[in-house]
Write an enzyme that holds these catalytic residues in place. Structure first.
Site, mmCIF file in Angstrom:
data_model
loop_
_atom_site.group_PDB
_atom_site.id
_atom_site.type_symbol
_atom_site.label_atom_id
_atom_site.label_comp_id
_atom_site.label_asym_id
_atom_site.label_seq_id
_atom_site.Cartn_x
_atom_site.Cartn_y
_atom_site.Cartn_z
ATOM 1 N N HIS A 140 23.430 -17.381 -44.304
ATOM 2 C CA HIS A 140 22.684 -16.154 -44.021
ATOM 3 C C HIS A 140 22.551 -15.336 -45.297
ATOM 4 O O HIS A 140 23.525 -15.111 -46.011
ATOM 5 C CB HIS A 140 23.430 -15.346 -42.956
ATOM 6 C CG HIS A 140 22.694 -14.148 -42.453
ATOM 7 N ND1 HIS A 140 21.736 -14.225 -41.461
ATOM 8 C CD2 HIS A 140 22.770 -12.835 -42.797
ATOM 9 C CE1 HIS A 140 21.268 -13.021 -41.196
ATOM 10 N NE2 HIS A 140 21.863 -12.159 -42.006
ATOM 11 N N ASP B 29 21.266 -11.680 -46.759
ATOM 12 C CA ASP B 29 20.901 -10.294 -46.444
ATOM 13 C C ASP B 29 20.033 -9.743 -47.561
ATOM 14 O O ASP B 29 20.507 -9.534 -48.684
ATOM 15 C CB ASP B 29 22.162 -9.442 -46.286
ATOM 16 C CG ASP B 29 22.986 -9.854 -45.075
ATOM 17 O OD1 ASP B 29 22.553 -9.572 -43.948
ATOM 18 O OD2 ASP B 29 24.050 -10.475 -45.267
ATOM 19 N N GLY C 47 22.888 -2.394 -43.804
ATOM 20 C CA GLY C 47 22.947 -1.799 -45.124
ATOM 21 C C GLY C 47 24.232 -2.014 -45.889
ATOM 22 O O GLY C 47 24.281 -1.779 -47.095
ATOM 23 N N GLY D 79 31.297 -5.365 -44.168
ATOM 24 C CA GLY D 79 32.630 -4.853 -43.897
ATOM 25 C C GLY D 79 32.726 -3.767 -42.852
ATOM 26 O O GLY D 79 33.770 -3.126 -42.716
ATOM 27 N N GLY E 139 27.431 -8.372 -37.653
ATOM 28 C CA GLY E 139 28.122 -7.124 -37.945
ATOM 29 C C GLY E 139 29.500 -7.029 -37.335
ATOM 30 O O GLY E 139 29.632 -7.010 -36.112
ATOM 31 N N GLY E 140 30.531 -7.014 -38.159
ATOM 32 C CA GLY E 140 31.886 -6.807 -37.681
ATOM 33 C C GLY E 140 32.464 -7.959 -36.886
ATOM 34 O O GLY E 140 33.392 -7.757 -36.094
ATOM 35 N N GLY F 208 30.537 -12.363 -42.674
ATOM 36 C CA GLY F 208 30.670 -12.287 -44.115
ATOM 37 C C GLY F 208 32.115 -12.138 -44.540
ATOM 38 O O GLY F 208 32.743 -13.083 -45.005
ATOM 39 N N SER F 209 32.654 -10.947 -44.335
ATOM 40 C CA SER F 209 34.035 -10.688 -44.729
ATOM 41 C C SER F 209 35.013 -11.613 -44.015
ATOM 42 O O SER F 209 36.002 -12.066 -44.612
ATOM 43 C CB SER F 209 34.399 -9.226 -44.418
ATOM 44 O OG SER F 209 33.575 -8.340 -45.143
#
Length: 218
Positions: free
Chosen positions: A33, A35, A142, A145, A176-177, A197-198
């Site tokens: 992915h 961004d 935007g 994390g 997200g999250g 991601g994180s």
């Protein structure tokens, strides 16, 4: 339907993106992915088609780009030429969502629409036949994390039901999250692609999440 993780390069080490992509591929990822942020629709500026073009020869992963940019219709051609497989546009960023999705499809790649946490799925009512993917944002776009917004869970379920009731094969992506603590619940709500991601690149043993999610989705 099986679930997949699409690791987000936003959390990868930008000094060695090729190696990071190889690493997720070795751990079983099928998607990656990207961004794409323009400093206008969201404050941050990230990457563009040149990075896609640079990575494309080094991986067979399905490349999924999320355009968090104003007037995304103007960026389609350059990403297609760079070798992207799917372009997702924010429903809030284009005046003519139908036209923009058709333009993506006319280039011979897959098209998706993303919904901010406060955006109703009703905006998709008349474009469902054009959608290969719906991306439900579970944070405000935007920055990486951020923590998952629990109020988005009913929207994930509602979009999943729309896909089922219409007999579509549209992927339902959530971004997200996402982490080990909530991944199963998000899959149970209907998600087929989890953007992480994180939780992949920065957590201890994060790469294992890729295979764990595939197991949850069987």
């Amino acid at each position: 339907m099986a679930a997949k993780v699409a690791p987000s390069l936003l959390s990868a080490d930008f000094s060695k993106l090729r190696d990071e992509v190889k690493l997720i591929e070795e751990h079983g990822a099928e998607w990656v992915h990207l961004d794409i942020m323009d400093g206008h629709f969201v404050p941050a500026i990230t990457i563009g088609p040149l990075v896609v073009k640079a990575l494309r020869p080094h991986t067979g992963l399905f490349m999924d780009a999320h355009l968090m940019v104003s007037e995304p219709e103007n960026q389609i051609g350059s990403f297609v030429e760079a070798g992207i497989d799917l372009l997702t546009v924010q429903a809030e960023t284009t005046v003519h969502l139908d036209r923009t999705l058709r333009k993506i499809k006319d280039h011979g790649i897959k098209a998706g629409a993303a919904l901010n946490p406060a955006t109703s799925p009703d905006v998709l009512e008349y474009v469902w036949p054009l959608l290969d993917l719906v991306l439900v944002m579970s944070v405000n776009p935007g920055a990486g994390g951020q923590e998952f917004i629990p109020a988005v869970m009913p929207k994930i379920k509602a979009v999943s039901e729309q896909i089922r009731s219409r007999g579509l094969s549209t992927e339902l992506e959530v971004d997200g999250g996402i982490n080990r603590d909530n991944a199963r619940d998000i899959i149970d709500a209907g998600a087929t692609i989890l953007v992480a991601g994180s939780a992949v690149f920065k957590a201890e043993n994060g790469m294992a999440l890729i295979r764990e999610v595939a197991g949850h989705g069987q």
